[in-house]
Write a protein that holds these residues in place. Structure first.
Motif, PDB file in Angstrom:
ATOM      1  N   UNK A  21       0.838  -1.186   0.000  1.00 13.98           N
ATOM      2  CA  UNK A  21       0.000   0.000   0.000  1.00 13.98           C
ATOM      3  C   UNK A  21       0.878   1.242   0.000  1.00 13.98           C
ATOM      4  N   UNK A  22       0.489   2.269  -0.783  1.00 12.51           N
ATOM      5  CA  UNK A  22       1.317   3.478  -0.818  1.00 12.51           C
ATOM      6  C   UNK A  22       1.252   4.225   0.508  1.00 12.51           C
ATOM      7  N   UNK A  23       2.393   4.733   0.941  1.00  8.59           N
ATOM      8  CA  UNK A  23       2.426   5.619   2.098  1.00  8.59           C
ATOM      9  C   UNK A  23       3.623   6.534   1.936  1.00  8.59           C
ATOM     10  N   UNK A  24       3.534   7.735   2.416  1.00  8.35           N
ATOM     11  CA  UNK A  24       4.602   8.709   2.210  1.00  8.35           C
ATOM     12  C   UNK A  24       4.653   9.652   3.400  1.00  8.35           C
ATOM     13  N   UNK A  25       5.810  10.291   3.572  1.00 14.48           N
ATOM     14  CA  UNK A  25       6.018  11.247   4.653  1.00 14.48           C
ATOM     15  C   UNK A  25       6.493  12.565   4.058  1.00 14.48           C
ATOM     16  N   UNK A  26       6.207  13.674   4.765  1.00 10.68           N
ATOM     17  CA  UNK A  26       6.655  14.986   4.302  1.00 10.68           C
ATOM     18  C   UNK A  26       8.120  15.191   4.629  1.00 10.68           C
ATOM     19  N   UNK A  27       8.846  15.803   3.685  1.00 13.92           N
ATOM     20  CA  UNK A  27      10.270  16.057   3.871  1.00 13.92           C
ATOM     21  C   UNK A  27      10.491  17.456   4.437  1.00 13.92           C
ATOM     22  N   UNK A  28      11.734  17.713   4.851  1.00 10.78           N
ATOM     23  CA  UNK A  28      12.112  19.024   5.343  1.00 10.78           C
ATOM     24  C   UNK A  28      12.072  20.058   4.207  1.00 10.78           C
ATOM     25  N   UNK A  29      12.105  21.352   4.577  1.00 11.33           N
ATOM     26  CA  UNK A  29      12.067  22.429   3.587  1.00 11.33           C
ATOM     27  C   UNK A  29      13.447  23.002   3.251  1.00 11.33           C
ATOM     28  N   UNK A  30      14.473  22.606   3.963  1.00 10.45           N
ATOM     29  CA  UNK A  30      15.798  23.185   3.754  1.00 10.45           C
ATOM     30  C   UNK A  30      16.280  22.945   2.323  1.00 10.45           C
ATOM     31  N   UNK A  31      17.094  23.875   1.807  1.00 13.79           N
ATOM     32  CA  UNK A  31      17.576  23.760   0.431  1.00 13.79           C
ATOM     33  C   UNK A  31      18.536  22.594   0.248  1.00 13.79           C
ATOM     34  N   UNK A  32      19.245  22.227   1.312  1.00 13.75           N
ATOM     35  CA  UNK A  32      20.194  21.113   1.247  1.00 13.75           C
ATOM     36  C   UNK A  32      19.678  19.955   2.087  1.00 13.75           C
ATOM     37  N   UNK A  33      20.075  18.753   1.709  1.00  9.36           N
ATOM     38  CA  UNK A  33      19.711  17.564   2.469  1.00  9.36           C
ATOM     39  C   UNK A  33      20.492  17.527   3.787  1.00  9.36           C
ATOM     40  N   UNK A 168       2.060  10.230  13.057  1.00  6.34           N
ATOM     41  CA  UNK A 168       2.041   8.873  12.534  1.00  6.34           C
ATOM     42  C   UNK A 168       3.133   8.724  11.473  1.00  6.34           C
ATOM     43  N   UNK A 169       3.820   7.605  11.497  1.00  4.90           N
ATOM     44  CA  UNK A 169       4.920   7.361  10.571  1.00  4.90           C
ATOM     45  C   UNK A 169       4.573   6.176   9.688  1.00  4.90           C
ATOM     46  N   UNK A 170       4.753   6.347   8.380  1.00  9.83           N
ATOM     47  CA  UNK A 170       4.538   5.270   7.420  1.00  9.83           C
ATOM     48  C   UNK A 170       5.676   5.325   6.406  1.00  9.83           C
ATOM     49  N   UNK A 171       6.486   4.296   6.373  1.00 11.47           N
ATOM     50  CA  UNK A 171       7.651   4.254   5.497  1.00 11.47           C
ATOM     51  C   UNK A 171       7.589   3.014   4.613  1.00 11.47           C
ATOM     52  N   UNK A 172       7.980   3.172   3.352  1.00 10.98           N
ATOM     53  CA  UNK A 172       7.992   2.046   2.419  1.00 10.98           C
ATOM     54  C   UNK A 172       9.426   1.708   2.067  1.00 10.98           C
ATOM     55  N   UNK A 173       9.659   0.434   1.758  1.00 12.05           N
ATOM     56  CA  UNK A 173      11.016  -0.005   1.475  1.00 12.05           C
ATOM     57  C   UNK A 173      10.987  -1.246   0.588  1.00 12.05           C
ATOM     58  N   UNK A 174      11.870  -1.251  -0.419  1.00 10.95           N
ATOM     59  CA  UNK A 174      12.075  -2.474  -1.212  1.00 10.95           C
ATOM     60  C   UNK A 174      13.095  -3.356  -0.500  1.00 10.95           C
ATOM     61  N   UNK A 175      12.838  -4.645  -0.443  1.00  8.99           N
ATOM     62  CA  UNK A 175      13.821  -5.601   0.061  1.00  8.99           C
ATOM     63  C   UNK A 175      13.385  -7.005  -0.314  1.00  8.99           C
ATOM     64  N   UNK A 176      14.307  -7.777  -0.838  1.00  9.73           N
ATOM     65  CA  UNK A 176      14.082  -9.200  -1.102  1.00  9.73           C
ATOM     66  C   UNK A 176      12.850  -9.456  -1.965  1.00  9.73           C
ATOM     67  N   UNK A 177      12.776  -8.778  -3.092  1.00  5.71           N
ATOM     68  CA  UNK A 177      11.744  -8.956  -4.117  1.00  5.71           C
ATOM     69  C   UNK A 177      10.367  -8.478  -3.678  1.00  5.71           C
ATOM     70  N   UNK A 178      10.291  -7.673  -2.612  1.00  7.35           N
ATOM     71  CA  UNK A 178       9.000  -7.168  -2.130  1.00  7.35           C
ATOM     72  C   UNK A 178       9.061  -5.687  -1.827  1.00  7.35           C
ATOM     73  N   UNK A 179       7.886  -5.045  -1.849  1.00 10.24           N
ATOM     74  CA  UNK A 179       7.740  -3.693  -1.329  1.00 10.24           C
ATOM     75  C   UNK A 179       7.142  -3.826   0.070  1.00 10.24           C
ATOM     76  N   UNK A 180       7.875  -3.351   1.055  1.00  9.22           N
ATOM     77  CA  UNK A 180       7.495  -3.517   2.450  1.00  9.22           C
ATOM     78  C   UNK A 180       7.023  -2.198   3.049  1.00  9.22           C
TER      79      UNK A 180
END
Length: 258
Positions: A21-33, A168-180
Motif C-alpha cells: 500500500x502506498x504511504x509517504x512522509x513529508x520532507x524538510x524544507x531546507x535547500x540542502x539535504x 504517525x509514521x509510514x515508510x515504504x522499502x524495497x527488500x528481497x523482491x518485495x515492497x514492504x
C-alpha cells in the motif's frame, strides 16, 4: 533471518511486512539535504551490553553511473555469534541516491551467512523496479510498480522527514523482491547517552511484521541539521539487538535539492 535498516541494515530487510500500500512522509524544507557527500557513519551492535558486530556507511561524491547520475552509498555489516538470533554474517551493500527524487537508482546487497550466500539487486526504471533475488541456487526475477527506497536509502531518508510529537509514521522499502511497509509514530524528544555525551533526539517507534509476528523497532533520530540516527533497538524474543552511533564524520560537500 536479519539484514538492516540502516544502522543494522541487516535488520529491516528481513523483519518487514509484504504490504505494498502506498504511504509517504513529508520532507524538510531546507535547500540542502541533512547529509553531505563524504559523510561516514559507524555503529556498534550490542546484545545485553555485549559487542555483537559493527556497521559502517559511507556516502560518496556525485558520479555518472550506468544507472544515471547519483551519489553512491556503500555499507559493510558484520556480526558475531553472540547475537544468537542473527548468527555470524557479513554483508556489503551499495545504493545510488538520485539527488532529484531522493530515491534509489540502483541497489545491491550481498550477504555471506555461514555457508550460504544471499543476494538482492534492484534497478529503478521510471515507476518500475526490476529485481533479482537469489539464495544459494534459488533465483527469482521480476518487476514491481513503485518507488525504489532500499534499506540503505531509508536510513538517510529517515533523517529528512518532518518529525513532530504524536505524528504517525509510514515508510515504504524495497527488500528481497518485495515492497514492504513500516508503520509507527513519533513518541517525542528524549535525551539519550551517546559516545558524544548526552544528546536530544526524536524517539520513533515502528513495528516490523514477519507473518503473524510483530517486532518493535525503536529509533532515535537527531533534531539538528545533520540529524544522524543515534540509536536503534530491535526487540526480539531471543533478545534486544541495539545499535549505537560511535563515529560520525561530516561530509564536505552539501547535496542540494534539485
Amino acid at each position: 533471518m536479519i539484514r538492516a535498516l540502516g544502522l543494522a541494515v541487516v535488520i529491516l530487510t528481513s523483519f518487514s511486512s509484504s504490504a505494498a500500500d502506498p504511504c509517504a512522509m513529508q520532507r524538510q524544507n531546507a535547500s540542502a539535504l541533512p547529509y553531505s557527500a563524504g559523510e561516514e557513519l559507524s555503529y556498534r551492535m550490542e546484545v545485553r551490553g555485549v559487542s555483537a558486530g559493527r556497521a559502517h556507511f559511507q556516502l560518496g561524491g556525485l558520479e555518472r553511473t550506468p544507472y544515471g547520475i547519483g551519489y553512491p552509498i556503500r555499507a559493510d555489516i558484520e556480526t558475531n555469534a553472540y547475537a544468537a538470533f542473527v548468527g555470524d554474517m557479513a554483508g556489503q551493500l551499495v545504493s545510488i541516491l538520485d539527488p532529484r527524487s531522493q530515491q534509489s537508482r540502483y541497489y545491491r546487497f550481498r550477504l555471506q551467512r555461514q555457508k550460504s550466500v544471499i543476494s538482492d539487486r534492484a534497478v529503478r526504471n521510471k515507476d518500475t523496479i526490476r529485481f533479482t533475488h537469489a539464495k544459494g541456487s534459488r533465483k527469482k526475477e521480476g518487476a514491481l510498480r513503485g518507488s525504489l527506497i532500499d534499506p540503505v536509502q531509508l536510513l538517510y531518508g529517515l533523517r529528512d522527514l518532518r518529525l513532530q510529537k504524536g505524528q504517525q509514521v509510514c515508510l515504504r522499502m524495497y527488500a528481497y523482491s518485495r515492497l514492504n511497509r513500516l508503520r509507527g509514530r513519533v513518541i517525542g524528544k528524549e535525551t539519550i547517552d551517546t559516545a558524544a555525551g548526552p544528546v536530544d533526539a526524536w524517539r520513533v517507534e515502528l513495528f516490523l511484521k514477519r507473518g503473524a509476528k510483530s517486532y518493535p523497532l525503536h529509533l532515535w533520530v537527531g533534531p539538528e541539521a545533520s540529524r544522524p540516527l543515534w540509536r536503534a533497538e530491535l526487540h526480539h524474543p531471543k533478545g534486544v539487538l541495539s545499535v549505537h552511533l560511535d563515529r560520525h564524520i561530516l561530509g564536505g560537500k552539501s547535496i542540494f535539492r534539485l
